[in-house]
Design a protein around this motif. Structure first.
Motif, short mmCIF file in Angstrom:
data_model
loop_
_atom_site.label_atom_id
_atom_site.label_comp_id
_atom_site.label_asym_id
_atom_site.label_seq_id
_atom_site.Cartn_x
_atom_site.Cartn_y
_atom_site.Cartn_z
N SER A 1 0.90 -1.28 -0.02
CA SER A 1 0.10 0.00 -0.12
C SER A 1 0.88 1.11 0.08
CB SER A 1 -0.99 0.06 1.26
OG SER A 1 -1.81 -1.22 1.04
N SER B 1 2.34 2.60 -9.09
CA SER B 1 0.81 2.44 -9.26
C SER B 1 0.72 1.49 -9.96
CB SER B 1 0.49 3.96 -10.19
OG SER B 1 0.86 3.65 -11.38
N CYS C 1 1.03 -1.18 -6.33
CA CYS C 1 0.47 -0.48 -5.24
C CYS C 1 -1.14 -0.65 -5.15
CB CYS C 1 0.75 1.05 -5.08
SG CYS C 1 0.40 1.74 -3.61
N TYR C 2 -1.53 -1.17 -3.85
CA TYR C 2 -3.08 -1.07 -3.44
C TYR C 2 -3.26 0.16 -2.75
CZ TYR C 2 -3.07 -5.88 -5.23
OH TYR C 2 -2.90 -7.01 -5.84
N PRO C 3 -4.53 0.64 -3.05
CA PRO C 3 -4.99 2.07 -2.14
C PRO C 3 -5.30 1.78 -0.76
CG PRO C 3 -6.70 1.20 -3.65
CD PRO C 3 -5.48 -0.08 -3.93
N LYS C 4 -5.58 0.41 -0.49
CA LYS C 4 -5.68 0.28 1.13
C LYS C 4 -5.33 -1.07 1.35
CE LYS C 4 -10.50 -1.32 0.12
NZ LYS C 4 -10.49 -1.35 -1.41
#
Length: 351
Positions: free
Chosen positions: A91, A97, A100-103
Motif C-alpha cells: 500500500s 502505481s 500499489c494497492y490503495p488500502k
C-alpha cells in the motif's frame, strides 16, 4: 483480459516485488518460503472463487474457509498477519502505481480470538522434571529414545527454536566450553547459547547409540532420521533412506510423543519446551538480559511481554529442584556413556 484476470496478474506481480524486497532486506530463506506459500494460497483462493484480492469480504471469506477446514485459530491468525504485513507494504506508493494497492483489506476485526495458556499450565515443574531421567519405558521406544531424549534436553535447556534445532550440526556444539552456536536463527541471526552438562550428557548418549551414523561429517545434521515419512523426504537409490534432517512437522510429532511417554501430558510442542525452559531459568534467578540473549529476541520489550506468562507461583525452590535433578542425571548419563565407550574399546581390541 477480464477485470478478474487483471486483478490476479497484479497480485502476482505485487507478491513477486514484495518477496524480492524482503530477500534483499535480509529475510531468511525459511521466512521467504513461508511468505510465498501463504500468499500463494491466498491468491489461489481468490482465483478459484472469482474474488478480488483487495476486498475486505475476500479476506473474511478466506478466514472462514480456513476455520471451516479445521485449522487452528492461532494458525489462521498467523496467515492473516502475514497477509496484513504484505498489504501494508504494497500500500506504500514506493511500489509504483501498477503494483500499489490503495488500502489494506486486512482488518484487525478479522483475527480469530486465540486463547493463550500461561506457560506453567503447559508443564508444571514436577512434570518437566519427568523429562530428565533417562528411562526407556518400553522396548518399542528403546530404538529412538536416545535421539528423542537428547532433542528434548536441548530444547528444554538451550531454549532454541524448532528450526534452529533442525539446522544444528555436530560442529555447532562446543563440549569444552559448554556453548551451542545457532548460525541461522530467526531473521538469519547468529547467537551462542548454553550447552548445559545435562544436554551434553544426553547428546553424548545419542551419538554413542549409532542412530546418527558415525561416518557422517561434523557438518551433517546433528539430528535426523533414516525413515521415509510423509513430509517430503527423498528416497535414496534402492528404495532405502539415507540419514537426513527431518522436517519441522517430524520434529514436532517426535517431541509430542516423547513428552507424552515421559510425563503423560499430551499436545506439548517443540516451542512449548522453549517456554518451559525459559520459565525455569527465570525462576532460578536468570536476568532478563541473559534470557533475551538466549532466546534470540531483538528487543527487550519482546522478552518482557514473553516473560509476563513465564513466572510460576512456586518460584525459585521448585525451579532449583529441577536443576538439581538435571545435574544428578548429567553425572549418571556421563557414567553410562563412559561405560559404553569402554565396552566398545574392549570389543575392538579383541575382535
Amino acid at each position: 483480459w477480464s477485470d478478474m484476470d487483471i486483478s490476479i496478474e497484479k497480485f502476482s506481480r505485487s507478491v513477486a516485488a514484495y518477496l524480492k524486497n524482503a530477500r534483499y532486506t535480509g529475510k531468511s530463506q525459511k521466512t521467504l518460503a513461508n511468505y510465498e506459500k501463504r500468499l500463494r494460497l491466498y491468491g489461489l483462493f481468490c482465483a478459484d472463487n472469482d474474488l478480488r484480492e483487495d476486498d475486505f469480504r475476500t479476506v473474511s471469506a478466506w478466514r472462514d474457509s480456513m476455520l471451516d477446514a479445521g485449522m487452528k485459530p492461532s494458525s489462521v491468525s498467523q496467515y492473516l498477519n502475514e497477509l496484513k504485513i504484505f498489504f501494508t507494504a504494497v500500500s506504500n506508493p514506493i511500489f509504483g502505481s501498477d503494483l500499489c494497492y490503495p488500502k489494506n483489506p486486512v482488518s484487525p476485526e478479522f483475527f480469530p480470538k486465540v486463547a493463550k495458556r500461561p506457560y506453567d499450565q503447559i508443564l508444571t515443574d514436577e512434570q518437566a522434571a519427568k523429562l530428565i531421567p533417562n528411562q526407556k519405558t518400553t522396548a518399542a521406544k528403546a530404538g529412538t529414545w536416545p535421539r528423542n531424549y537428547a532433542i528434548c534436553a536441548l530444547l528444554l535447556t538451550s531454549k532454541i527454536r524448532n528450526s534452529e534445532l533442525l539446522d544444528l550440526t555436530l560442529s555447532d556444539l562446543d563440549f569444552r566450553n559448554g556453548e551451542l552456536t545457532v548460525s541461522h536463527g530467526k531473521g538469519d541471526k547468529f547467537r551462542v547459547t548454553e550447552f548445559s552438562p545435562f544436554a551434553q550428557s544426553a547428546v553424548r548418549l545419542y551419538l554413542l547409540s549409532g542412530i546418527r551414523p558415525g561416518n557422517l561429517p561434523d557438518s551433517a545434521p546433528l539430528f535426523g532420521t533414516t525413515a521415509a515419512h510423509a513430509f517430503g523426504a527423498e528416497a535414496a537409490a534402492g528404495g532405502t533412506e539415507n540419514f537426513h534432517a527431518g522436517t519441522s512437522q517430524w520434529l514436532s510429532s517426535l517431541v509430542e510423543r516423547h513428552v507424552y511417554a515421559a510425563t503423560g501430558v499430551r499436545n506439548v510442542r517443540t516451542h512449548d519446551l522453549r517456554h518451559v525452559g525459559s520459565r525455569l531459568a527465570l525462576n532460578a534467578g536468570a536476568s532478563m538480559e541473559l534470557l533475551q540473549a538466549e532466546l534470540g529476541h531483538s528487543s527487550m520489550n519482546t522478552t518482557q511481554i514473553y516473560s509476563g506468562r513465564l513466572t510460576m507461583r512456586r518460584g525459585q525452590n521448585a525451579a532449583a529442584a529441577v536443576f538439581s535433578l538435571m545435574n544428578e542425571w548429567a553425572e549418571r548419563n556421563q557414567k553410562t556413556a563412559d561405560a559404553i565407550e569402554r565396552a566398545a574399546g574392549a570389543n575392538q581390541k579383541f575382535a
